[in-house]
Scaffold this active site. Structure first.
Site, PDB file in Angstrom:
ATOM      1  N   GLY A  25      48.645  36.735  41.045  1.00  0.00           N
ATOM      2  CA  GLY A  25      48.617  36.993  39.604  1.00  0.00           C
ATOM      3  C   GLY A  25      49.985  36.752  38.979  1.00  0.00           C
ATOM      4  N   ASP A  26      50.013  36.790  37.650  1.00  0.00           N
ATOM      5  CA  ASP A  26      51.267  36.642  36.896  1.00  0.00           C
ATOM      6  C   ASP A  26      51.935  35.291  37.130  1.00  0.00           C
ATOM      7  OD1 ASP A  26      50.922  39.376  36.137  1.00  0.00           O
ATOM      8  OD2 ASP A  26      51.768  39.943  38.064  1.00  0.00           O
ATOM      9  N   GLY A  53      47.110  40.559  32.424  1.00  0.00           N
ATOM     10  CA  GLY A  53      48.047  40.575  31.304  1.00  0.00           C
ATOM     11  C   GLY A  53      48.562  39.176  31.111  1.00  0.00           C
ATOM     12  N   HIS A  54      48.118  38.524  30.071  1.00  0.00           N
ATOM     13  CA  HIS A  54      48.568  37.158  29.827  1.00  0.00           C
ATOM     14  C   HIS A  54      49.555  37.156  28.665  1.00  0.00           C
ATOM     15  CE1 HIS A  54      44.805  35.249  31.876  1.00  0.00           C
ATOM     16  NE2 HIS A  54      45.616  35.856  32.696  1.00  0.00           N
ATOM     17  N   THR A 160      45.945  48.980  38.791  1.00  0.00           N
ATOM     18  CA  THR A 160      46.453  49.157  37.431  1.00  0.00           C
ATOM     19  C   THR A 160      45.883  50.427  36.793  1.00  0.00           C
ATOM     20  OG1 THR A 160      44.618  47.846  36.585  1.00  0.00           O
ATOM     21  CG2 THR A 160      46.661  46.660  37.080  1.00  0.00           C
ATOM     22  N   THR A 331      53.052  42.880  32.690  1.00  0.00           N
ATOM     23  CA  THR A 331      52.605  42.845  31.293  1.00  0.00           C
ATOM     24  C   THR A 331      51.678  44.020  31.014  1.00  0.00           C
ATOM     25  OG1 THR A 331      52.448  40.465  31.660  1.00  0.00           O
ATOM     26  CG2 THR A 331      51.655  41.265  29.559  1.00  0.00           C
ATOM     27  N   THR A 333      51.276  47.004  33.156  1.00  0.00           N
ATOM     28  CA  THR A 333      51.738  48.347  33.534  1.00  0.00           C
ATOM     29  C   THR A 333      53.242  48.519  33.398  1.00  0.00           C
ATOM     30  OG1 THR A 333      51.996  47.626  35.817  1.00  0.00           O
ATOM     31  CG2 THR A 333      49.871  48.601  35.228  1.00  0.00           C
ATOM     32  N   GLY A 334      53.983  47.427  33.190  1.00  0.00           N
ATOM     33  CA  GLY A 334      55.433  47.513  33.082  1.00  0.00           C
ATOM     34  C   GLY A 334      56.120  47.702  34.428  1.00  0.00           C
ATOM     35  N   PRO A 336      58.006  47.049  37.901  1.00  0.00           N
ATOM     36  CA  PRO A 336      58.782  45.910  38.414  1.00  0.00           C
ATOM     37  C   PRO A 336      57.960  45.196  39.472  1.00  0.00           C
ATOM     38  CG  PRO A 336      59.878  48.017  38.924  1.00  0.00           C
ATOM     39  CD  PRO A 336      58.597  48.342  38.225  1.00  0.00           C
ATOM     40  N   GLY A 447      60.123  27.385  31.104  1.00  0.00           N
ATOM     41  CA  GLY A 447      60.409  28.429  30.126  1.00  0.00           C
ATOM     42  C   GLY A 447      59.121  28.854  29.460  1.00  0.00           C
TER      43      GLY A 447
HETATM   44  P1  IMP Z   1      43.051  46.586  40.018  1.00  0.00           P
HETATM   45  O1  IMP Z   1      42.635  45.207  39.636  1.00  0.00           O
HETATM   46  O2  IMP Z   1      43.577  47.387  38.847  1.00  0.00           O
HETATM   47  O3  IMP Z   1      42.004  47.312  40.798  1.00  0.00           O
HETATM   48  O4  IMP Z   1      44.296  46.455  41.021  1.00  0.00           O
HETATM   49  C1  IMP Z   1      44.169  45.905  42.324  1.00  0.00           C
HETATM   50  C2  IMP Z   1      45.427  45.140  42.709  1.00  0.00           C
HETATM   51  O5  IMP Z   1      45.503  43.952  41.949  1.00  0.00           O
HETATM   52  C3  IMP Z   1      46.736  45.885  42.443  1.00  0.00           C
HETATM   53  O6  IMP Z   1      47.669  45.521  43.430  1.00  0.00           O
HETATM   54  C4  IMP Z   1      47.172  45.347  41.088  1.00  0.00           C
HETATM   55  O7  IMP Z   1      48.563  45.459  40.914  1.00  0.00           O
HETATM   56  C5  IMP Z   1      46.735  43.913  41.233  1.00  0.00           C
HETATM   57  N1  IMP Z   1      46.452  43.233  39.975  1.00  0.00           N
HETATM   58  C6  IMP Z   1      45.325  43.304  39.239  1.00  0.00           C
HETATM   59  N2  IMP Z   1      45.403  42.488  38.181  1.00  0.00           N
HETATM   60  C7  IMP Z   1      46.583  41.863  38.250  1.00  0.00           C
HETATM   61  C8  IMP Z   1      47.223  40.857  37.452  1.00  0.00           C
HETATM   62  O8  IMP Z   1      46.689  40.347  36.457  1.00  0.00           O
HETATM   63  N3  IMP Z   1      48.457  40.475  37.859  1.00  0.00           N
HETATM   64  C9  IMP Z   1      49.050  40.977  38.970  1.00  0.00           C
HETATM   65  N4  IMP Z   1      48.479  41.887  39.754  1.00  0.00           N
HETATM   66  C10 IMP Z   1      47.263  42.333  39.393  1.00  0.00           C
END
Ligand code: IMP
Length: 456
Positions: A25-26, A53-54, A160, A331, A333-334, A336, A447
């Site tokens: 992700g991200d 979080g986009h 999250t 984006t 949960t904030g 790190p 960027g």
């Molecule tokens: P959940 O999707 O809230 O159940 O989280 C499960 C796992 O996926 C956790 O490790 C989250 O941090 C991760 N996660 C879920 N959505 C995203 C995303 O959009 N970006 C990065 N990590 C994510």
């Protein structure tokens, strides 16, 4: 090795494109979707929920979208939330209102009546399960604890806490699930909420949680939010096929990342949905054959949020530097983000599972100016070298990365307009990725702005 041929242009392909993350992700999918939206008529979410979080920067303004497809920022494009998404209707309204105050027209949004709703008890359950898992992990010893290689007990997933897992679990449980269409039928909604709370109350009661959850209050609020969203809740499968049949171009926007896919990711440290392109079929009703182009988005390094193995993770000043330069804070949960070198074992696997036809390499600028850059090309697991990605988190946790090392390279985003503007060192880095993954880099991003993008 020679670089694979560039993928053909848009006009040679079927009408649908998918954008999917090849890491955890991200990866910068929001920016890519925003860019590609120009050439499409509709942008569609097929998985995940408000966990995504986009971030998109348009003319210096940063927009953070969680549920609404990033294409909404282009006037005149249809934005569709497909049936595979779990929708927190209150969050959706919040997002709509925030966009409205910033002058964004959201009237083109439609939401599948088959999409499942995330209700307050899903979020309470998500949080409770995480707390219990954390506590239980400290009390449990792994089976075979006397063996040094015994897997650690599953601790919390690091979700999250947006209720994603419990909402997908209810979807599979059936009788306790609420679909978006049910928000428009108060009697059905009441029945479903009552069943859900009957099933969940023993868990909440045993842990003094969820005391504020009340059937009447949830139904009353659900009916009100349903009334607000009613104009956009509708059948979307035919709507999508009608668009495709009339020659419109559709862009599918994958949320989260392949390594978080419930089947193909680092199970059990994954999310609840099918992130990979196969999820487009189940999450929208559009069959895979209609998707001609699959753009796999990957960062020039790795990040991960939440728990679970990450073989190339850096716990030093080099990692801290990448985190700071890349602004690697969630984006949603904030939190790190964990940071590491690029893992090409993982990316190659992800490209394969998704059928990626092109890569979009993002955040290359973040690596500019470093003394040296490392890329993982294989793992050593229990003394065996492999370039195949293991099936679960327990094997991956023992994987030791084997690195290829590159001299550091210069990267000045301001002087990069085409790929040939990249310094020779940066070009070598990109070429190595293409060769190892076996997929051409169609796009390189240096960027957050639309302008800081190079197309092949
Ligand atoms: P959940 O999707 O809230 O159940 O989280 C499960 C796992 O996926 C956790 O490790 C989250 O941090 C991760 N996660 C879920 N959505 C995203 C995303 O959009 N970006 C990065 N990590 C994510």
């Amino acid at each position: 090795m020679t670089a694979p041929a560039p993928s053909p242009s848009f006009s040679d392909r079927p009408a649908a494109t998918a954008v999917v993350g090849l890491q955890w992700g991200d990866e910068g999918k929001g920016k890519l979707v925003d860019l590609l939206a120009r050439e499409h008529d509709a942008v569609v979410r097929y998985n995940g929920g408000a966990n995504a979080g986009h971030s998109v920067v348009v003319k210096g303004t940063r927009y953070s979208l969680h549920l609404i497809p990033s294409g909404i920022l282009y006037p005149g494009k249809a934005a569709i939330i497909g049936n595979g998404v779990v929708v927190d209707p209150w969050k959706l309204v919040e997002e709509l209102e925030t966009l409205a105050t910033r002058g964004v027209d959201t009237s083109s949004l439609i939401v599948s009546n088959r999409a499942h709703a995330v209700l307050p008890y899903h979020k309470a359950e998500d949080a409770l399960r995480e707390d219990l898992l954390k506590r239980a992990a400290t009390e449990r010893t792994p089976s075979g604890a006397d063996r040094p290689d015994a897997p650690a007990p599953v601790s919390e997933i690091g979700t999250t806490r947006r209720g994603i897992g419990p909402a997908y679990a209810d979807k599979v449980q059936r009788a306790s699930a609420v679909r978006m269409g049910d928000l428009l039928r108060p009697d059905v909604l009441r029945d479903r909420v009552r069943v859900a709370l009957t099933l969940k109350q023993p868990l909440f009661a045993a842990h003094q949680a969820g005391q504020d959850l009340d059937v009447d209050a949830i139904v009353e609020s659900g009916v009100a939010i349903g009334r607000r969203l009613a104009p956009m809740i509708r059948e979307t499968t035919y709507a999508l096929h009608d668009l495709l049949d009339s020659g419109k171009r559709v862009l599918f926007e994958g949320a989260n990342g392949t390594l978080l896919d419930v089947d193909h990711g680092t199970y059990p440290y994954v999310t609840g949905s099918t992130v990979v392109t196969a999820g487009i079929g189940s999450g929208t009703g559009v069959p895979p054959g209609r998707v001609g182009r699959v753009l796999g988005v990957m960062k020039a390094y790795s990040t991960r949020v939440g728990a679970g193995p990450m073989p190339t993770e850096l716990h030093d000043a080099v990692g801290d530097g990448i985190r700071t330069r890349g602004r690697e804070f969630g984006t949603t949960t904030g939190r790190p983000r964990r940071v590491g070198w690029l893992d090409l074992v993982a990316v190659r696997y992800a490209a394969m599972v998704n059928g990626a036809t092109g890569l979009a390499l993002t955040m290359l600028d973040v690596l500019g100016g470093m003394d040296s850059v490392h890329v993982c090309t294989a793992y050593e697991i229990d003394g065996e070298r492999t370039n195949r990605f293991p099936a679960d988190a327990y094997d991956l946790a023992r994987a030791k990365p084997v690195y290829a090392t590159f001299e550091g390279f210069r990267l000045d985003p301001a002087s990069c307009r085409t790929l040939s503007d990249l310094s020779p060192g940066a070009r070598r880095y990109v070429a190595f990725i293409e060769e190892t993954v076996g997929v051409p880099a169609d796009i390189v991003s240096v960027g957050p702005d639309r302008e800081q993008t190079m197309f092949r």
